[in-house]
Design an enzyme around this catalytic site. Structure first.
Site, PDB file in Angstrom:
ATOM      1  N   THR A 191      25.635  -0.180  75.173  1.00 62.53           N
ATOM      2  CA  THR A 191      24.854   0.976  75.450  1.00 62.53           C
ATOM      3  C   THR A 191      25.662   1.923  76.284  1.00 62.53           C
ATOM      4  O   THR A 191      26.765   1.573  76.684  1.00 62.53           O
ATOM      5  CB  THR A 191      23.550   0.608  76.169  1.00 62.53           C
ATOM      6  OG1 THR A 191      22.682   1.685  76.113  1.00 62.53           O
ATOM      7  CG2 THR A 191      23.766   0.248  77.588  1.00 62.53           C
ATOM      8  N   GLY A 228      18.884   1.823  85.007  1.00 58.08           N
ATOM      9  CA  GLY A 228      19.365   1.751  83.641  1.00 58.08           C
ATOM     10  C   GLY A 228      20.135   0.459  83.495  1.00 58.08           C
ATOM     11  O   GLY A 228      20.736  -0.015  84.454  1.00 58.08           O
ATOM     12  N   SER A 281      29.218   0.143  77.066  1.00 62.50           N
ATOM     13  CA  SER A 281      30.382   0.340  76.204  1.00 62.50           C
ATOM     14  C   SER A 281      30.837   1.791  76.161  1.00 62.50           C
ATOM     15  O   SER A 281      32.022   2.072  76.055  1.00 62.50           O
ATOM     16  CB  SER A 281      30.090  -0.181  74.795  1.00 62.50           C
ATOM     17  OG  SER A 281      28.908   0.402  74.291  1.00 62.50           O
ATOM     18  N   LYS A 312      16.459   2.325  77.555  1.00 59.81           N
ATOM     19  CA  LYS A 312      17.205   1.459  78.462  1.00 59.81           C
ATOM     20  C   LYS A 312      17.163   1.947  79.901  1.00 59.81           C
ATOM     21  O   LYS A 312      17.930   1.490  80.736  1.00 59.81           O
ATOM     22  CB  LYS A 312      18.650   1.381  77.991  1.00 59.81           C
ATOM     23  CG  LYS A 312      18.765   0.911  76.557  1.00 59.81           C
ATOM     24  CD  LYS A 312      20.146   1.149  76.036  1.00 59.81           C
ATOM     25  CE  LYS A 312      20.191   1.009  74.537  1.00 59.81           C
ATOM     26  NZ  LYS A 312      21.468   1.463  74.000  1.00 59.81           N
TER      27      LYS A 312
END
Length: 177
Positions: free
Chosen positions: A7, A51, A130, A39
């Site tokens: 994410t 988050g 990521s 998220k």
């Protein structure tokens, strides 16, 4: 089963405002499994933004524990994060969790790493997941070279990350304080 990859979470603090946002993509192997995951969360009576990145189940387990710590230490986000990190490091089950949290309130922005570390970025900008490094770089440039507010910077930086990172999309959700 292939691990879930996802994410991008980004938080920016600028001119007394803090914003935190995330993309909506969840990837299993080479397949997008979900494009509209949420998220980010408002917790602590809406005063704290969080988050998460990493394994969704692990992130939810950590988020649940963080909410409990925040209830024990209301109006002291830093202390709640430190208590979570202590528990994360010493608990056998928690140590195996593969997730990170970004946490921000009106006065502090913190990263809680998978090793149970607590990191407070000196510039108030957090990028995890990521696509985190891409969003972080874009946000740093926008903070320095634009007049956008924190929320707009988060939105634009996440869009940039979504154009670069294959595990990030442009279905963006942003909250601000």
């Amino acid at each position: 089963m292939k691990p879930a990859r996802s994410t991008t979470i980004l938080s920016v603090r600028k001119d007394g405002q803090v914003a935190l946002g995330g993309d909506g993509q969840v990837t299993l192997g080479t397949t997008v499994a979900k494009h509209d995951a949420v998220k980010i969360r408002r917790i602590g009576g809406g005063k704290v933004l969080t988050g998460f990145a990493g394994s969704a189940a692990d992130a939810f387990a950590l988020l649940e524990r963080f909410e409990k710590k925040l209830a024990e230490h209301p109006d002291n986000t830093r202390r709640a994060v430190i208590e979570l990190a202590k528990e994360w490091r010493t608990d056998r089950v928690l140590r195996r969790l593969e997730a990170m949290l970004a946490v921000a309130d009106a006065s502090v922005s913190l990263i809680v790493s998978g090793a149970g570390d607590v990191i407070e970025p000196s510039d108030g900008i957090i990028g995890i997941g990521s696509g985190g490094p891409y969003a972080l770089a874009a946000a740093k440039a926008l903070v320095e070279h634009s007049s956008l507010d924190a929320k707009a910077i988060v939105e634009e930086a996440l869009k940039i990350a979504g154009q670069i990172c294959i595990y990030t999309n442009t279905n963006i959700k942003v909250e601000s304080l």
